[in-house]
Write an enzyme that holds these catalytic residues in place. Structure first.
Site, PDB file in Angstrom:
ATOM      1  N   ASP A  90      56.017  19.551 -32.963  1.00 29.45           N
ATOM      2  CA  ASP A  90      54.878  18.879 -33.516  1.00 29.45           C
ATOM      3  C   ASP A  90      55.323  17.222 -33.667  1.00 29.45           C
ATOM      4  O   ASP A  90      56.417  16.700 -33.427  1.00 29.45           O
ATOM      5  CB  ASP A  90      54.512  19.442 -34.956  1.00 29.45           C
ATOM      6  CG  ASP A  90      55.542  19.212 -36.011  1.00 29.45           C
ATOM      7  OD1 ASP A  90      56.049  18.034 -36.257  1.00 29.45           O
ATOM      8  OD2 ASP A  90      55.858  20.392 -36.437  1.00 29.45           O
TER       9      ASP A  90
ATOM     10  N   HIS B 193      63.385  20.088 -28.571  1.00 27.56           N
ATOM     11  CA  HIS B 193      62.688  21.073 -28.016  1.00 27.56           C
ATOM     12  C   HIS B 193      61.439  20.872 -27.286  1.00 27.56           C
ATOM     13  O   HIS B 193      60.787  21.673 -27.109  1.00 27.56           O
ATOM     14  CB  HIS B 193      62.708  22.393 -29.119  1.00 27.56           C
ATOM     15  CG  HIS B 193      63.936  22.881 -29.409  1.00 27.56           C
ATOM     16  ND1 HIS B 193      64.375  23.797 -30.515  1.00 27.56           N
ATOM     17  CD2 HIS B 193      65.223  22.896 -28.845  1.00 27.56           C
ATOM     18  CE1 HIS B 193      65.492  24.151 -30.723  1.00 27.56           C
ATOM     19  NE2 HIS B 193      66.038  23.521 -29.628  1.00 27.56           N
TER      20      HIS B 193
ATOM     21  N   SER C 121      67.353  27.221 -40.143  1.00 30.59           N
ATOM     22  CA  SER C 121      68.556  28.269 -40.492  1.00 30.59           C
ATOM     23  C   SER C 121      69.948  28.097 -39.998  1.00 30.59           C
ATOM     24  O   SER C 121      70.903  28.727 -40.236  1.00 30.59           O
ATOM     25  CB  SER C 121      68.114  29.763 -39.848  1.00 30.59           C
ATOM     26  OG  SER C 121      67.927  29.637 -38.848  1.00 30.59           O
TER      27      SER C 121
END
Length: 249
Positions: free
Chosen positions: A106, A121, A188
């Site tokens: 985003d 990414h 994570s």
């Protein structure tokens, strides 16, 4: 010094504020309404990853993949930067050097005002050629079958799919090595190679991880801050702006 002569300030040095490098994941955007990668109620629920996030899936059913990302793109356009995004932008505007490495596709960091954002990414609000990754195009609407690049090949989302290389990873490693403080937010640390960025941070560089599950995620030597991005990041930024350093109380 004679009257009218300019003062010699050559002995004075400009104060350089420290360099914060921030590594963000989906947890920083979830408070803006963007579902995390594995959210049970998100767009991924009815779409196996191998069908919508691999080149093989795109080759087998490009219309399904394009429709999936068109939905995500619309969700992101409706989202707004939250307190964490805004706090990082405010720190940069206050004179600190802030570099953001994000796994997110985003544009919420940019919309909050951050200037130095590296998207590991890719960026969902861009399209790229399916035969030449160098051909990238900003898009305002959807990507449809028949939309082609300058070489005549079908356009695809400008995102890194599973099994593809991460072209900006070396640049991210360089940024990590330059940090005076390395802050991890809402990830994570499970997706490779991005999760290995911590290994490029200087051995004496302080690091912290902000996440509701930080205690279970944080590697040795990293300070765990067990809270949401929207609470933890503004609190840190407030302290740093007041102290003009990255010291932690």
């Amino acid at each position: 010094m004679l009257a009218g002569e300019p003062a010699d300030n050559s002995h004075l040095q400009a104060v350089t504020l420290p360099h914060l490098v921030v590594f963000t994941g989906s947890g920083i955007s979830v408070e803006s309404g963007i579902k995390t990668f594995r959210a049970s109620d998100g767009l991924w629920e009815e779409h196996p990853v191998e069908k919508v996030a691999t080149f093989d899936g795109f080759r087998d059913d490009p219309e399904r993949v394009l429709d999936f990302y068109n939905q995500r793109r619309e969700q992101i356009r409706r989202a707004r930067p939250n307190a964490a995004h805004k706090a990082l932008a405010a720190l940069e505007q206050d004179g600190f050097t802030v570099s953001i490495i994000t796994q997110n596709i985003d544009d919420l960091h940019e919309r909050a005002g951050s200037k130095n954002v590296l998207h590991l990414h890719g960026e969902i609000l861009k399209a790229r050629s399916s035969v030449d990754a160098r051909l990238r195009y900003p898009i305002k609407g959807d990507i449809r079958l028949g939309d082609v690049c300058d070489k005549g090949s079908q356009l695809r989302p400008d995102v890194v799919w599973f099994g593809e290389s991460v072209p900006l990873f070396d640049q991210a490693c360089t940024l990590a090595s330059q940090a005076d403080f390395f802050l991890v937010v809402g990830t994570s640390l499970a997706v490779m190679p991005a999760a290995s960025l911590l290994s490029y941070v200087g051995v004496d560089t302080p690091c912290a991880l902000v996440d509701p599950d930080a205690d279970s995620l944080t590697p040795p030597g990293v300070l765990a801050i067990n809270t949401t991005a929207g609470e933890g990041v503004p609190a840190l930024v407030h302290q740093w702006r007041r102290q003009r350093s990255f010291a932690l109380d």
